[in-house]
Design an enzyme around this catalytic site. Sequence first.
Site, PDB file in Angstrom:
ATOM      1  CB  THR A  31     -34.370   3.340 -44.009  1.00 44.54           C
ATOM      2  OG1 THR A  31     -33.798   2.044 -44.034  1.00 44.54           O
ATOM      3  CG2 THR A  31     -34.121   4.033 -45.333  1.00 44.54           C
ATOM      4  CG  ASP A  64     -37.489   1.761 -40.459  1.00 42.75           C
ATOM      5  OD1 ASP A  64     -36.575   0.975 -40.182  1.00 42.75           O
ATOM      6  OD2 ASP A  64     -38.151   1.705 -41.506  1.00 42.75           O
ATOM      7  CG  ASP A  66     -38.482   6.283 -44.495  1.00 41.63           C
ATOM      8  OD1 ASP A  66     -38.713   5.137 -44.046  1.00 41.63           O
ATOM      9  OD2 ASP A  66     -37.523   6.534 -45.252  1.00 41.63           O
TER      10      ASP A  66
END
Length: 771
Positions: A300, A298, A530
Site C-alpha cells: 500500500t 509494503d 507508510d
Amino acid sequence: MKATDVNTGLTDLEVQQQIKYGNTNQVANNSTSVTMILSKNLFTLFNFINLFLAVIIFFTGSYENLFFLGPVVANFLIGSYQEIKAQKQLDHLTFLNRQQIQVLRNGQVQKIFQDNLVLHDLIIIQRGEQIPADGLIRQCAHIEIDEANLTGESNSVSKKTGDQVLSGSLVLSGQALVELTAVGNHSFANKLAHNARQQKHDISQLMHIINRIIKILTYIIIPLGTILFAVTFYKQHNLNQAILGTSASIIGMIPQGLVLLTSVALAVGAMHLTHKQVLVKSMTALEALARVDTLCLDKTGTITTGNLKLQKIIANKLDQDQILTLCQQLMLATKEHNETAQAILKATTPPQELPEVASIIAFSSARKWAAVNWQNGQHLAIGAPSFLLDDNEQIAIAHSFAQQGYRVLALVQSAKPIDQKVLQPELVGFLLISDEVRSTAANTFEYLRQQGVAIKVISGDDPATVQNITQQVNLPHSQQAIDMSTIGSHPHWEKIAQQYTVFGRTLPEQKQKLIQALQNQKHKVAMTGDGVNDVLAMRQSDCGIAIAGNSDAAENAADFVLLSKNFDSLIYVLNEGRRVINNIERVAALYLIKTMYSVMLTVLFIFLHTGYPFYPAQMTPINALTVGIPTFLLALRPDFSPPAGRFFRNVMQVALPAALDITLIVVGIVGYGHWGHLNFAQTSTLAVLAISLIGFAALWIIARPINRGTLFIFLALFAINIFVFTIWGHPFRILNLWQNSVNLDALIILILFYPLYLLTREIIVRLFFKK
C-alpha cells in the site's frame, strides 16, 4: 494546577500562562546552525597547521609563498556556503512537514504543530501517531502502545484511563484523550540519548574511511615536518629555506578540502532532493541508500496508491445494505481512520446514531481485526478472514477473492463477548476492497532491477492479493510467495528471506525479522512503507523510506520522507546517493596523490644531503589546476552506477602509481640537477612541472568516460598549466621554460609523463590488485 477539564481543554489565557512560564513542547533544534557549520569547517586540525605555517612563512618575508592560503580560503568559503544553503533548504522542508496534533482548547478540537503544545494540554492520540510528550490518559475505550523506542521491547502494551504514556511511543491501535504532564526537554524521550527521532547514520562508511586517513596523517605530519626542518637547517644553516621547504612538505601532506568536499557533496545531494519533494532526515543516509542492494516495501502506498474503494459485498447473513451499515457502525465506534475504514465509510452515507458501546477492541497490525461489543448483546468483529474464521471452506472462498486482487475483509458475529479472541465466529459477509495500482510502478521496478536492486514485497495483506498486484506490475519472481501466518514459531528466517519475493499476512515483528535476516546475509536493505506496521522494519533497515501522509510514526522513523507521496521519487533518491558516493570516491584519489608523494618525498629528503625540492608558492597553481578545480567539477557528474564498495582499492589504483612516479621523477631531477650544476630555481621548476603532468595523467584516468564537456574542461586546465610554465610563472617562483636552458629537459618530461604513468599503473595493478 488542577486537572484540565476534559470537555473544554485549556483556554487561551491558560495557554498563554504556560507559554509565559516556558512550559512548551519546543526542544533544542537538531538542525546544524550556520555557526556550527562555519565552526566545523574552520576549526580543524589542518586549518590550524595551515595558519601556523602561514605565520612562520610571513616572518621569512617570502610573501609569495602565502599563496597556498588562497585555495584554503576558497575551499572554506565555497564549501561552507553550499552546506549552509543546503541546510537552510532542508530546515525549510522539515518545518513544513512538522507533525500536527489534535488538541482540545476552548471546547474545540483543533490541529496545531506539536511544538506549539503546552503543559496540561489535552491531545487526541490515535493509531499511527507518535506521542509528542509525556501524559496521562484521561479518556479511552481501548488503546495499545508500542514503547520500543523507550524500552527496547516491541510488544504492544494495553493502556487504560489513568495510565501514563511516554513521548516517543507509537500508538498501535485505538484512540485516547491525553493530558500532557511533561513537555519539551522535560519529557522522558528527550532525556534519553537514543530516541525514535535520532538519526541512525551518524557517520557514513565513506567518512569513516576518510577520517581514518586523517587520523593516520595526524600522527605523521608533525613528527615528519619537525625532523625535516631540523635536518635541513642542520645541513644548510639557512632558517628561511628550512622553513619554506618544510612548509611545502607539510602543505603537500594535507588533503586540504577532501573532508569539506565530502560533507558538501552530501549536503548538496540532499538539497537536490528537496527540489524533488524528498525530505532527507540524515544527509549521511544518502550514502546508505546508495549502497542498498535489496529494497523491501509494503504494497500500500508504493505499488498501489492507497486509494481504496469498496467494490462488492458478499452476503452470508443479512442483506448487503445491512452488512454495510454494521461495518460502518463498527468503524465509527472504533474511530478508525485508516484507508480501509475510509473506503467503507465513503461507500454510502454513514449512520448518524450508534448503539451504545459496551467495549471496543481496536484494530492492530498484529491482531489484524477490530471488534465492538454493543450493549444490546451484539458482538461484531471485522478483519482478515484467516485470522477470524474457523471454517476452512469459508477461508478458501476468501482466498479465491484475494487471488483476484481484492483486499478481503470478513464481518463476523459471536454469541459471546469478544475480548482477545473471537469465540465461535459466525460469518456475516465478505467485503471486497480494491486498491489502485500506480501506473508508473512497473517502470520503476524495471529501472530498479536494471540497477541491480532486488525487490521484496512485505505486506500484511493476503499473499494472494499481494501476488496478484505484483504480477500486474511485472515484478520479477512474484510467483515466489509465502503466507507468513503459516511459518510457525521458529522458522529459518535466512532461508525464507532469501527464497521468497512476496510475503503476505506479515506481522510487524516478522517484517523486522525478515530484514534482519537479509542483513545477516550481507545485504544492504532499505525499507519503504507508510504505516505504523512498517516502523519496526524501517528502524531495522539500513535505510528507511516513508511515504508521507499516513503515519507520523513512520515518517519519524524514516531517513527519507517522500512528501509528494510518489514512489517514483525513490529513483531520484537512489541516483542522487550513488552520484554523490561515486564522485567522492573518484576525486578522493586526486587529494591522496598529493598526500602520498609528499610523505614519500619528506622521508627521502630527510636522508638526502639536500633541501626539500620546491617551495609552497610553486605548488599553489598546480594544486588548484590538478586537484582543487577538477574535484569540485567532477563531484557534480551524473554517475548512477552502483558503488563498487572498494574505496581503498579504487583510490590506490590511481593514486599509488602517480605518487610513485612523482617521487622517482623528483628525486631523479634533484640528482640530475646536482650532476648538471642546475640551480634550485631550475630543478624546482622541473620538479613541479613533472608533478603537474603526472597529476593531469591521473586526472585523465579519473575523469573517464570522457565526454565533450569533460574534454573541454581538461584541455582548458591543461592549457592554463602550460601558460603558467611559459608565461605567467613569476608570481609563483616558476621559471619561464621557453627562455631557460632546461627547456629540452622539460620537453622530455612532457613527452614521457603519460606513457610512464600508464606503465607504472599497469605494474601496480598486476602486482597488488589483480584477483
